[in-house]
Scaffold this motif. Structure first.
Motif, PDB file in Angstrom:
ATOM      1  N   HIS A 112      10.920 -13.817  -4.133  1.00 25.13           N
ATOM      2  CA  HIS A 112      11.398 -13.809  -5.523  1.00 25.13           C
ATOM      3  C   HIS A 112      11.257 -15.176  -6.172  1.00 25.13           C
ATOM      4  O   HIS A 112      11.161 -16.184  -5.504  1.00 25.13           O
ATOM      5  CB  HIS A 112      12.852 -13.324  -5.617  1.00 25.13           C
ATOM      6  N   GLU A 131      17.714  -4.154 -17.459  1.00 24.59           N
ATOM      7  CA  GLU A 131      17.465  -2.739 -17.216  1.00 24.59           C
ATOM      8  C   GLU A 131      18.152  -2.324 -15.916  1.00 24.59           C
ATOM      9  O   GLU A 131      17.758  -2.757 -14.837  1.00 24.59           O
ATOM     10  CB  GLU A 131      15.962  -2.490 -17.108  1.00 24.59           C
ATOM     11  N   GLU A 133      18.162   0.279 -14.058  1.00 28.86           N
ATOM     12  CA  GLU A 133      17.369   0.914 -12.998  1.00 28.86           C
ATOM     13  C   GLU A 133      16.543  -0.099 -12.198  1.00 28.86           C
ATOM     14  O   GLU A 133      16.078   0.209 -11.114  1.00 28.86           O
ATOM     15  CB  GLU A 133      16.470   2.014 -13.563  1.00 28.86           C
ATOM     16  N   ARG A 134      16.389  -1.298 -12.703  1.00 25.56           N
ATOM     17  CA  ARG A 134      15.647  -2.332 -11.980  1.00 25.56           C
ATOM     18  C   ARG A 134      16.537  -3.157 -11.046  1.00 25.56           C
ATOM     19  O   ARG A 134      16.029  -3.919 -10.232  1.00 25.56           O
ATOM     20  CB  ARG A 134      14.969  -3.292 -12.951  1.00 25.56           C
ATOM     21  N   ALA A 136      18.190  -4.400  -8.060  1.00 27.20           N
ATOM     22  CA  ALA A 136      18.054  -4.142  -6.627  1.00 27.20           C
ATOM     23  C   ALA A 136      19.351  -4.467  -5.900  1.00 27.20           C
ATOM     24  O   ALA A 136      19.768  -3.743  -5.012  1.00 27.20           O
ATOM     25  CB  ALA A 136      16.912  -4.964  -6.052  1.00 27.20           C
ATOM     26  N   LEU A 148      16.245  -8.289  -9.882  1.00 28.50           N
ATOM     27  CA  LEU A 148      15.548  -7.188 -10.531  1.00 28.50           C
ATOM     28  C   LEU A 148      14.277  -6.879  -9.760  1.00 28.50           C
ATOM     29  O   LEU A 148      13.554  -7.801  -9.345  1.00 28.50           O
ATOM     30  CB  LEU A 148      15.184  -7.547 -11.975  1.00 28.50           C
ATOM     31  N   ASP A 149      13.992  -5.601  -9.582  1.00 31.82           N
ATOM     32  CA  ASP A 149      12.790  -5.181  -8.877  1.00 31.82           C
ATOM     33  C   ASP A 149      11.613  -5.188  -9.858  1.00 31.82           C
ATOM     34  O   ASP A 149      11.465  -4.290 -10.679  1.00 31.82           O
ATOM     35  CB  ASP A 149      12.968  -3.803  -8.266  1.00 31.82           C
ATOM     36  N   THR A 150      10.813  -6.228  -9.777  1.00 31.95           N
ATOM     37  CA  THR A 150       9.619  -6.361 -10.622  1.00 31.95           C
ATOM     38  C   THR A 150       8.365  -6.400  -9.738  1.00 31.95           C
ATOM     39  O   THR A 150       7.333  -6.914 -10.152  1.00 31.95           O
ATOM     40  CB  THR A 150       9.709  -7.647 -11.475  1.00 31.95           C
ATOM     41  N   ARG A 151       8.477  -5.831  -8.545  1.00 28.86           N
ATOM     42  CA  ARG A 151       7.343  -5.880  -7.608  1.00 28.86           C
ATOM     43  C   ARG A 151       6.110  -5.170  -8.143  1.00 28.86           C
ATOM     44  O   ARG A 151       4.990  -5.636  -7.918  1.00 28.86           O
ATOM     45  CB  ARG A 151       7.748  -5.297  -6.258  1.00 28.86           C
ATOM     46  N   GLU A 153       5.034  -4.974 -11.178  1.00 27.90           N
ATOM     47  CA  GLU A 153       4.368  -5.784 -12.193  1.00 27.90           C
ATOM     48  C   GLU A 153       3.979  -7.179 -11.697  1.00 27.90           C
ATOM     49  O   GLU A 153       2.924  -7.693 -12.038  1.00 27.90           O
ATOM     50  CB  GLU A 153       5.275  -5.969 -13.427  1.00 27.90           C
ATOM     51  N   TYR A 157      10.337  -9.943  -6.592  1.00 30.13           N
ATOM     52  CA  TYR A 157      11.566  -9.745  -7.359  1.00 30.13           C
ATOM     53  C   TYR A 157      11.786 -10.921  -8.306  1.00 30.13           C
ATOM     54  O   TYR A 157      11.227 -12.004  -8.111  1.00 30.13           O
ATOM     55  CB  TYR A 157      12.783  -9.669  -6.420  1.00 30.13           C
TER      56      TYR A 157
END
Length: 179
Positions: A112, A131, A133-134, A136, A148-151, A153, A157
């Motif tokens: 991250h 957001e 839902e993102r 983690a 936040l799970d941005t894996r 994109e 994280y």
């Protein structure tokens, strides 16, 4: 002439500053490994003799499924203004860190990038902009942390954290600064 993309980035930067983010650049790059000593040695082979503070840590975290306890071994060092964190998960029931560890051999992988909020920023207001839902996992107390799970994109994280001034002072005192 300003492109629509650069205008959107400028608006995002302005919004983040209003919410109390210290800057648009990460303050920390964090890696995970299955062998902390090997990862530190590899880091030193590439970048030279860096001093790291190494400690074990137990943390209560909140994940969408409920509260769990994690046990980690962590190495921390500053390189200029950037904090390097290398995490070896010892007990990770959520597999939040463990799933990012390379499956074969002694490896290290980016986990991250972290951004810091000013101690005076309104954490709850900031948290409401994220957001749901993102999310983690998150921790309350000192520090306040949300991942936040941005894996999909970014390949990793994003962490947002807020430290009290007292914790900031302890970090500055105990984590080695390497230039």
């Amino acid at each position: 002439m300003t492109s629509p993309g650069s205008k959107a980035i400028a608006e995002l930067v302005h919004h983040r500053k209003q919410l109390g983010l210290v800057g648009i650049h990460p303050y920390q790059a964090a890696y995970v490994t299955n062998d902390l000593a090997h990862a530190i040695a590899g880091y030193r082979r590439i970048f030279g003799e860096f001093d790291f503070a190494v400690a074990e840590s137990t943390a209560q975290i909140r994940v969408p499924q409920g509260d769990v306890t994690m046990h980690l071994r962590v190495a921390l060092a500053y390189v200029g203004d950037l904090m390097i964190e290398i995490i070896e998960p010892l007990s990770d029931p959520t597999r939040f860190y463990a799933d990012a560890v390379p499956a074969v051999g002694s490896g290290i992988a980016l986990h991250h990038m972290a951004y810091l909020l000013e101690p005076s920023a309104d954490w709850d207001r900031f948290r409401e902009t994220l957001e749901t839902e993102r999310v983690a996992f998150e921790m309350s107390g000192d520090p306040k942390v949300v991942y936040l799970d941005t894996r999909a994109e970014l390949g990793h994280y994003l962490e947002y954290a807020q430290y009290s001034q007292a914790l900031t002072d302890r970090i500055e005192t105990h984590i080695p600064h390497n230039n």
